[in-house]
Motif scaffolding. Sequence first.
Motif, PDB file in Angstrom:
ATOM      1  N   ARG A 148     -73.296  -2.030   5.206  1.00  0.00           N
ATOM      2  CA  ARG A 148     -73.926  -0.705   4.968  1.00  0.00           C
ATOM      3  C   ARG A 148     -74.225   0.001   6.134  1.00  0.00           C
ATOM      4  O   ARG A 148     -75.095  -0.431   6.965  1.00  0.00           O
ATOM      5  N   ASP A 149     -73.734   1.132   5.986  1.00  0.00           N
ATOM      6  CA  ASP A 149     -73.962   2.261   7.137  1.00  0.00           C
ATOM      7  C   ASP A 149     -75.057   3.165   6.835  1.00  0.00           C
ATOM      8  O   ASP A 149     -75.315   3.128   5.779  1.00  0.00           O
ATOM      9  N   PRO A 150     -75.571   3.568   7.774  1.00  0.00           N
ATOM     10  CA  PRO A 150     -76.557   4.547   7.610  1.00  0.00           C
ATOM     11  C   PRO A 150     -76.313   5.744   7.073  1.00  0.00           C
ATOM     12  O   PRO A 150     -75.053   6.316   7.327  1.00  0.00           O
ATOM     13  N   TYR A 151     -76.979   6.463   6.211  1.00  0.00           N
ATOM     14  CA  TYR A 151     -76.532   7.813   5.691  1.00  0.00           C
ATOM     15  C   TYR A 151     -77.878   8.507   5.184  1.00  0.00           C
ATOM     16  O   TYR A 151     -78.766   8.077   4.918  1.00  0.00           O
ATOM     17  N   ASP A 152     -77.698   9.902   4.913  1.00  0.00           N
ATOM     18  CA  ASP A 152     -78.721  10.670   4.536  1.00  0.00           C
ATOM     19  C   ASP A 152     -78.089  11.347   3.288  1.00  0.00           C
ATOM     20  O   ASP A 152     -77.041  11.835   2.957  1.00  0.00           O
ATOM     21  N   VAL A 153     -79.103  11.480   2.124  1.00  0.00           N
ATOM     22  CA  VAL A 153     -78.876  12.344   1.107  1.00  0.00           C
ATOM     23  C   VAL A 153     -79.613  13.653   1.370  1.00  0.00           C
ATOM     24  O   VAL A 153     -80.698  13.684   1.776  1.00  0.00           O
ATOM     25  N   LEU A 154     -78.650  14.552   1.283  1.00  0.00           N
ATOM     26  CA  LEU A 154     -79.086  16.039   1.889  1.00  0.00           C
ATOM     27  C   LEU A 154     -79.535  16.943   0.584  1.00  0.00           C
ATOM     28  O   LEU A 154     -78.836  16.796  -0.474  1.00  0.00           O
ATOM     29  N   LEU A 155     -80.809  17.816   0.693  1.00  0.00           N
ATOM     30  CA  LEU A 155     -80.997  18.560  -0.534  1.00  0.00           C
ATOM     31  C   LEU A 155     -80.545  19.797   0.084  1.00  0.00           C
ATOM     32  O   LEU A 155     -80.531  20.267   1.196  1.00  0.00           O
ATOM     33  N   THR A 162     -79.448  22.884   4.712  1.00  0.00           N
ATOM     34  CA  THR A 162     -79.637  21.554   4.158  1.00  0.00           C
ATOM     35  C   THR A 162     -80.924  20.970   4.934  1.00  0.00           C
ATOM     36  O   THR A 162     -81.329  21.446   5.817  1.00  0.00           O
ATOM     37  N   ARG A 163     -81.662  19.944   4.276  1.00  0.00           N
ATOM     38  CA  ARG A 163     -82.800  19.054   4.750  1.00  0.00           C
ATOM     39  C   ARG A 163     -82.473  17.883   4.039  1.00  0.00           C
ATOM     40  O   ARG A 163     -81.969  17.409   3.153  1.00  0.00           O
ATOM     41  N   VAL A 164     -83.016  17.001   4.952  1.00  0.00           N
ATOM     42  CA  VAL A 164     -82.949  15.557   4.389  1.00  0.00           C
ATOM     43  C   VAL A 164     -84.021  15.163   3.087  1.00  0.00           C
ATOM     44  O   VAL A 164     -84.851  15.462   3.239  1.00  0.00           O
ATOM     45  N   PHE A 165     -83.413  14.938   2.166  1.00  0.00           N
ATOM     46  CA  PHE A 165     -83.924  14.454   0.919  1.00  0.00           C
ATOM     47  C   PHE A 165     -84.546  13.036   0.970  1.00  0.00           C
ATOM     48  O   PHE A 165     -85.452  12.563   0.592  1.00  0.00           O
ATOM     49  N   LYS A 166     -83.499  12.235   1.495  1.00  0.00           N
ATOM     50  CA  LYS A 166     -83.656  10.605   1.455  1.00  0.00           C
ATOM     51  C   LYS A 166     -82.934  10.123   2.614  1.00  0.00           C
ATOM     52  O   LYS A 166     -81.622  10.347   2.723  1.00  0.00           O
ATOM     53  N   SER A 167     -83.417   9.358   3.602  1.00  0.00           N
ATOM     54  CA  SER A 167     -82.487   8.567   4.497  1.00  0.00           C
ATOM     55  C   SER A 167     -82.248   7.014   4.037  1.00  0.00           C
ATOM     56  O   SER A 167     -83.244   6.421   3.636  1.00  0.00           O
ATOM     57  N   TYR A 168     -81.177   6.464   4.347  1.00  0.00           N
ATOM     58  CA  TYR A 168     -80.892   5.080   4.094  1.00  0.00           C
ATOM     59  C   TYR A 168     -80.320   4.549   5.229  1.00  0.00           C
ATOM     60  O   TYR A 168     -79.372   5.047   5.852  1.00  0.00           O
ATOM     61  N   ARG A 169     -81.255   3.710   5.698  1.00  0.00           N
ATOM     62  CA  ARG A 169     -80.901   2.945   7.109  1.00  0.00           C
ATOM     63  C   ARG A 169     -80.801   1.595   6.727  1.00  0.00           C
ATOM     64  O   ARG A 169     -81.707   1.011   6.114  1.00  0.00           O
ATOM     65  N   THR A 170     -80.167   0.721   7.641  1.00  0.00           N
ATOM     66  CA  THR A 170     -79.841  -0.735   7.429  1.00  0.00           C
ATOM     67  C   THR A 170     -81.047  -1.317   8.194  1.00  0.00           C
ATOM     68  O   THR A 170     -81.827  -0.951   8.843  1.00  0.00           O
TER      69      THR A 170
END
Length: 170
Positions: A148-155, A162-170
């Motif tokens: 699981r690599d960290p990634y961002d869902v961008l709006l 863009t701006r970060v909609f949600k961040s996924y961090r391990t």
Amino acid sequence: MSIPYSPLPLRASHSGLQRRHLLAGLPALAAVLAAPRLARAAPATPIEIWKDPSCGCCHDWITHMEANGFRFTVHDTGNNAVRARLGLPQKLGSCHTALVGGYLIEGHVPAADVRALLQQKPKALGLAVPGMPVGSPGMDGPAYGNRRDPYDVLLVARDGSTRVFKSYRT
């Protein structure tokens, strides 16, 4: 002399035929009342996707989305032309492009984030997960060693910002 059990009070005003009809319907009524209440399933949300016909991770993302209540129309024609037509900057690109509820969904966006977008209804082009981050839906599972690599869902705004909609961090 014993009196037969009757779950309904029998009145002198009830005829024998009326009593039999009342009693005959009780097992069916009991079955309905005892059965677990089935939640009415919401209709599947239609979504249209453009992808390469041989892309396995796109298929895995579709499977993730279908398991979360989406129903697909699939175009196995690639996604570069539709991405450009919809105005998504190339730097935000991924392996598939989808349209749902008037919004563009680029790449491996989790179903929960698509649902949140559809509920919030922001003035935006849509959501994007640029590239193909390992651990995002469709890029997860045993084939990737459960990494699981960290990634961002961008709006993505209509102007391409863009701006970060949600961040996924391990």
